[in-house]
Design a protein around this motif. Structure first.
Motif, PDB file in Angstrom:
ATOM      1  N   VAL A   1      -7.827  -7.248   0.631  1.00 32.11           N
ATOM      2  CA  VAL A   1      -9.192  -7.171   1.157  1.00 32.11           C
ATOM      3  C   VAL A   1      -9.454  -8.342   2.096  1.00 32.11           C
ATOM      4  CG1 VAL A   1     -11.639  -7.187   0.565  1.00 32.11           C
ATOM      5  CG2 VAL A   1     -10.024  -5.930  -0.865  1.00 32.11           C
ATOM      6  N   HIS A   2      -9.033  -9.537   1.699  1.00 37.14           N
ATOM      7  CA  HIS A   2      -9.207 -10.701   2.568  1.00 37.14           C
ATOM      8  C   HIS A   2      -8.414 -10.547   3.862  1.00 37.14           C
ATOM      9  CE1 HIS A   2     -11.500 -13.126  -0.273  1.00 37.14           C
ATOM     10  NE2 HIS A   2     -10.668 -12.763  -1.231  1.00 37.14           N
ATOM     11  N   GLU A   3      -7.220  -9.963   3.778  1.00 42.77           N
ATOM     12  CA  GLU A   3      -6.425  -9.739   4.983  1.00 42.77           C
ATOM     13  C   GLU A   3      -7.126  -8.772   5.929  1.00 42.77           C
ATOM     14  OE1 GLU A   3      -2.586  -8.447   3.760  1.00 42.77           O
ATOM     15  OE2 GLU A   3      -2.039 -10.360   2.833  1.00 42.77           O
ATOM     16  N   VAL A   4      -7.741  -7.735   5.376  1.00 40.96           N
ATOM     17  CA  VAL A   4      -8.470  -6.775   6.198  1.00 40.96           C
ATOM     18  C   VAL A   4      -9.690  -7.434   6.834  1.00 40.96           C
ATOM     19  CG1 VAL A   4      -9.896  -4.688   6.126  1.00 40.96           C
ATOM     20  CG2 VAL A   4      -7.664  -4.714   4.994  1.00 40.96           C
ATOM     21  N   LEU A   5     -10.435  -8.213   6.055  1.00 40.80           N
ATOM     22  CA  LEU A   5     -11.618  -8.886   6.587  1.00 40.80           C
ATOM     23  C   LEU A   5     -11.231  -9.868   7.691  1.00 40.80           C
ATOM     24  CD1 LEU A   5     -13.601  -9.537   3.279  1.00 40.80           C
ATOM     25  CD2 LEU A   5     -14.144  -7.854   5.057  1.00 40.80           C
ATOM     26  N   ASP A   6     -10.109 -10.560   7.523  1.00 38.37           N
ATOM     27  CA  ASP A   6      -9.636 -11.479   8.563  1.00 38.37           C
ATOM     28  C   ASP A   6      -9.255 -10.712   9.830  1.00 38.37           C
ATOM     29  OD1 ASP A   6     -10.000 -13.639   6.916  1.00 38.37           O
ATOM     30  OD2 ASP A   6      -7.895 -13.819   6.316  1.00 38.37           O
ATOM     31  N   ALA A   7      -8.621  -9.548   9.652  1.00 43.52           N
ATOM     32  CA  ALA A   7      -8.242  -8.735  10.810  1.00 43.52           C
ATOM     33  C   ALA A   7      -9.479  -8.260  11.564  1.00 43.52           C
ATOM     34  CB  ALA A   7      -7.398  -7.547  10.368  1.00 43.52           C
ATOM     35  N   ILE A   8     -10.494  -7.839  10.822  1.00 44.20           N
ATOM     36  CA  ILE A   8     -11.733  -7.378  11.453  1.00 44.20           C
ATOM     37  C   ILE A   8     -12.370  -8.508  12.247  1.00 44.20           C
ATOM     38  CG2 ILE A   8     -14.082  -6.559  11.000  1.00 44.20           C
ATOM     39  CD1 ILE A   8     -12.912  -5.158   8.502  1.00 44.20           C
ATOM     40  N   ALA A   9     -12.398  -9.716  11.641  1.00 44.86           N
ATOM     41  CA  ALA A   9     -12.975 -10.872  12.330  1.00 44.86           C
ATOM     42  C   ALA A   9     -12.204 -11.182  13.603  1.00 44.86           C
ATOM     43  CB  ALA A   9     -12.984 -12.082  11.405  1.00 44.86           C
ATOM     44  N   GLY A  10     -10.910 -10.862  13.624  1.00 47.98           N
ATOM     45  CA  GLY A  10     -10.093 -11.091  14.806  1.00 47.98           C
ATOM     46  C   GLY A  10     -10.039  -9.897  15.745  1.00 47.98           C
ATOM     47  N   HIS A  11     -10.949  -8.912  15.551  1.00 51.15           N
ATOM     48  CA  HIS A  11     -11.041  -7.712  16.388  1.00 51.15           C
ATOM     49  C   HIS A  11      -9.727  -6.930  16.408  1.00 51.15           C
ATOM     50  CE1 HIS A  11     -14.979  -8.930  17.867  1.00 51.15           C
ATOM     51  NE2 HIS A  11     -14.490 -10.129  18.072  1.00 51.15           N
ATOM     52  N   GLN A  12      -9.108  -6.812  15.233  1.00 56.43           N
ATOM     53  CA  GLN A  12      -7.856  -6.080  15.102  1.00 56.43           C
ATOM     54  C   GLN A  12      -8.061  -4.837  14.251  1.00 56.43           C
ATOM     55  OE1 GLN A  12      -5.052  -8.806  13.403  1.00 56.43           O
ATOM     56  NE2 GLN A  12      -5.351 -10.343  15.002  1.00 56.43           N
ATOM     57  N   LEU A  13      -7.300  -3.797  14.553  1.00 53.06           N
ATOM     58  CA  LEU A  13      -7.299  -2.573  13.755  1.00 53.06           C
ATOM     59  C   LEU A  13      -6.159  -2.625  12.745  1.00 53.06           C
ATOM     60  CD1 LEU A  13      -7.851   0.160  16.487  1.00 53.06           C
ATOM     61  CD2 LEU A  13      -9.462  -0.504  14.716  1.00 53.06           C
ATOM     62  N   VAL A  14      -6.463  -2.204  11.508  1.00 51.35           N
ATOM     63  CA  VAL A  14      -5.475  -2.222  10.436  1.00 51.35           C
ATOM     64  C   VAL A  14      -5.488  -0.875   9.726  1.00 51.35           C
ATOM     65  CG1 VAL A  14      -4.781  -3.305   8.259  1.00 51.35           C
ATOM     66  CG2 VAL A  14      -5.750  -4.698  10.086  1.00 51.35           C
ATOM     67  N   MET A  15      -4.289  -0.367   9.405  1.00 49.06           N
ATOM     68  CA  MET A  15      -4.178   0.865   8.630  1.00 49.06           C
ATOM     69  C   MET A  15      -3.677   0.519   7.232  1.00 49.06           C
ATOM     70  SD  MET A  15      -4.570   4.186   8.642  1.00 49.06           S
ATOM     71  CE  MET A  15      -4.429   4.806  10.334  1.00 49.06           C
ATOM     72  N   ARG A  16      -4.414   0.933   6.223  1.00 47.21           N
ATOM     73  CA  ARG A  16      -3.963   0.783   4.840  1.00 47.21           C
ATOM     74  C   ARG A  16      -3.437   2.135   4.365  1.00 47.21           C
ATOM     75  NH1 ARG A  16      -6.945   0.568  -0.727  1.00 47.21           N
ATOM     76  NH2 ARG A  16      -5.399  -0.511  -2.003  1.00 47.21           N
ATOM     77  N   THR A  17      -2.210   2.161   3.874  1.00 41.88           N
ATOM     78  CA  THR A  17      -1.578   3.378   3.386  1.00 41.88           C
ATOM     79  C   THR A  17      -1.380   3.257   1.883  1.00 41.88           C
ATOM     80  OG1 THR A  17      -0.433   3.672   5.498  1.00 41.88           O
ATOM     81  CG2 THR A  17       0.403   4.913   3.611  1.00 41.88           C
ATOM     82  N   ILE A  18      -1.886   4.253   1.136  1.00 38.74           N
ATOM     83  CA  ILE A  18      -1.846   4.220  -0.327  1.00 38.74           C
ATOM     84  C   ILE A  18      -0.997   5.372  -0.841  1.00 38.74           C
ATOM     85  CG2 ILE A  18      -3.227   4.166  -2.444  1.00 38.74           C
ATOM     86  CD1 ILE A  18      -5.680   3.564  -0.653  1.00 38.74           C
ATOM     87  N   ASP A  19      -0.092   5.065  -1.745  1.00 38.32           N
ATOM     88  CA  ASP A  19       0.678   6.078  -2.458  1.00 38.32           C
ATOM     89  C   ASP A  19      -0.159   6.525  -3.658  1.00 38.32           C
ATOM     90  OD1 ASP A  19       2.393   7.543  -4.084  1.00 38.32           O
ATOM     91  OD2 ASP A  19       4.136   6.293  -3.636  1.00 38.32           O
ATOM     92  N   LEU A  20      -0.654   7.753  -3.628  1.00 37.99           N
ATOM     93  CA  LEU A  20      -1.547   8.215  -4.687  1.00 37.99           C
ATOM     94  C   LEU A  20      -0.819   8.408  -6.015  1.00 37.99           C
ATOM     95  CD1 LEU A  20      -3.843  10.763  -2.821  1.00 37.99           C
ATOM     96  CD2 LEU A  20      -4.095   8.290  -3.103  1.00 37.99           C
ATOM     97  N   ASN A  21       0.500   8.463  -6.001  1.00 36.66           N
ATOM     98  CA  ASN A  21       1.248   8.627  -7.248  1.00 36.66           C
ATOM     99  C   ASN A  21       1.438   7.304  -7.983  1.00 36.66           C
ATOM    100  OD1 ASN A  21       1.748  11.474  -6.943  1.00 36.66           O
ATOM    101  ND2 ASN A  21       3.241  10.955  -5.361  1.00 36.66           N
ATOM    102  N   THR A  22       1.611   6.219  -7.229  1.00 36.01           N
ATOM    103  CA  THR A  22       1.898   4.929  -7.854  1.00 36.01           C
ATOM    104  C   THR A  22       0.785   3.899  -7.667  1.00 36.01           C
ATOM    105  OG1 THR A  22       2.985   4.016  -5.885  1.00 36.01           O
ATOM    106  CG2 THR A  22       4.340   5.327  -7.401  1.00 36.01           C
ATOM    107  N   GLY A  23      -0.088   4.114  -6.694  1.00 40.53           N
ATOM    108  CA  GLY A  23      -1.119   3.127  -6.388  1.00 40.53           C
ATOM    109  C   GLY A  23      -0.640   2.034  -5.456  1.00 40.53           C
ATOM    110  N   ALA A  24       0.655   2.030  -5.092  1.00 40.82           N
ATOM    111  CA  ALA A  24       1.178   1.027  -4.167  1.00 40.82           C
ATOM    112  C   ALA A  24       0.564   1.231  -2.782  1.00 40.82           C
ATOM    113  CB  ALA A  24       2.697   1.129  -4.090  1.00 40.82           C
ATOM    114  N   HIS A  25       0.426   0.145  -2.046  1.00 41.48           N
ATOM    115  CA  HIS A  25      -0.194   0.262  -0.725  1.00 41.48           C
ATOM    116  C   HIS A  25       0.433  -0.738   0.236  1.00 41.48           C
ATOM    117  CE1 HIS A  25      -2.612  -3.493  -0.917  1.00 41.48           C
ATOM    118  NE2 HIS A  25      -2.546  -3.274  -2.223  1.00 41.48           N
ATOM    119  N   THR A  26       0.288  -0.457   1.517  1.00 44.01           N
ATOM    120  CA  THR A  26       0.764  -1.350   2.574  1.00 44.01           C
ATOM    121  C   THR A  26      -0.315  -1.478   3.639  1.00 44.01           C
ATOM    122  OG1 THR A  26       1.790   0.489   3.790  1.00 44.01           O
ATOM    123  CG2 THR A  26       3.183  -0.716   2.211  1.00 44.01           C
TER     124      THR A  26
END
Length: 325
Positions: A112-137
């Motif tokens: 969440v902090h990484e996403v908020l930092d990206a937003i503050a830096g005017h960057q787009l970020v994609m979060r990908t979630i595996d619905l079977n395991t909960g793992a994300h990137t």
């Protein structure tokens, strides 16, 4: 990302920092009419407090009731509302709409902090979630990437708030600013003329009194920025356009008749702009709705900006995408 989702993530980070249990709820899929789009988020505090929205109705109440009954979820799960017409009516979903939600415990707020930092830096970020395991990137994203659910994976786009820079503090700008605010744009107006900027009274907007070209450079336009020149003064409007057309702004427009736009393009060609950059200009600005009054012109401008943003417009700048990837 709209300001509500930003506030939702900020609240989640704050609550976790204070040591509270938190769950994030995200709209993953919709069928029929839906009050909130895919990617809309809600943050659920262990005491039942919420930030954000996934339906704006009884779904939030049911999620709180589930929390009080079952406690915080131990792992990622999905829940669907509105399978039947009766259930849709019960949860306040319009016209038999259906929502599929992802509910996940926020055990580690680092992303969440990484996403908020990206937003503050005017960057787009994609979060990908595996619905079977909960793992994300997390990975860099492009402006045309979309949130969506596919083959057991959910992708959610995060980025800076949409912005609108208006050159000129006249009546049309005032009305356009009010409409843009309702559409959750961060509105910035620039006008160096004291007889205009002294009368600017639209709340919750930023006013710049520097020269228009300096204003464009100052705000550092990104792919979520629209810039519209509305002064009727070629010296001011063209200054802004010289910088705006070289920027990543997704929309650059200027007020004026077809003849004025022809003359404007000839003037711009005298400077260090490529033909494909000049051809990005939307002018005459706004959708063709026969607008004549300042209010009608403002409506047509904002309608065109939204249609371009949503990639459904029929009014296309000449070669609009030739220079911007």
């Amino acid at each position: 990302m709209d300001s509500e989702n930003f506030s939702t993530l900020q609240a989640a980070a704050d609550w976790r920092r204070q040591g509270h249990a938190v769950a994030l709820v995200t709209v993953a899929e919709t069928w029929g009419s839906s009050p909130r789009p895919v990617g809309a988020m809600l943050c659920l505090h262990e005491d039942g407090r919420v930030m954000g929205s996934v339906s704006g109705g009884c779904v939030e109440d049911d999620l709180i009731e589930r929390l009080r009954r079952d406690g915080m979820p131990a792992a990622l799960t999905t829940v669907t509302y509105g399978v039947t017409r009766e259930e849709a009516a019960r949860f306040g979903l319009p016209c038999g709409g259906t929502l599929r939600l992802i509910v996940e415990p926020l055990t580690d707020a680092l992303w969440v902090h990484e996403v908020l930092d990206a937003i503050a830096g005017h960057q787009l970020v994609m979060r990908t979630i595996d619905l079977n395991t909960g793992a994300h990137t997390l990975a860099p994203a492009r402006n045309n990437d979309l949130c969506g659910l596919e083959s057991g994976w959910f992708r959610c786009l995060f980025g800076p708030r949409w912005r609108l820079l208006l050159i000129g503090a006249g009546q049309t700008s005032s009305i356009a600013a009010e409409i843009a605010k309702a559409l959750d744009f961060h509105v910035i107006v620039c006008d160096p003329r004291d007889e205009f900027y002294r009368g600017w009274s639209v709340s919750s907007t930023d006013l710049l009194t520097i020269m228009p070209d300096d204003a464009v450079v100052h705000i550092e336009p990104d792919c979520r920025t629209a810039i519209v020149a509305l002064t009727h003064d070629p010296k001011l409007d063209d200054m802004a356009l010289l910088e705006a057309l070289k920027s990543p702004a997704f929309y650059v427009g200027a007020l004026g008749s077809r003849e004025n736009q022809k003359n404007r393009r000839e003037r711009l060609a005298l400077f260090d702009l490529a033909t494909c950059e000049i051809n990005r200009l939307y002018g005459p600005v706004g959708l063709r709705i026969g607008s004549r009054t300042p209010a009608e012109i403002a409506v047509s401008i904002m309608a065109e900006i939204i249609s371009v943003r949503n990639q459904v417009t029929t009014a296309v700048a000449i070669g609009a995408s030739a220079c911007i990837s």
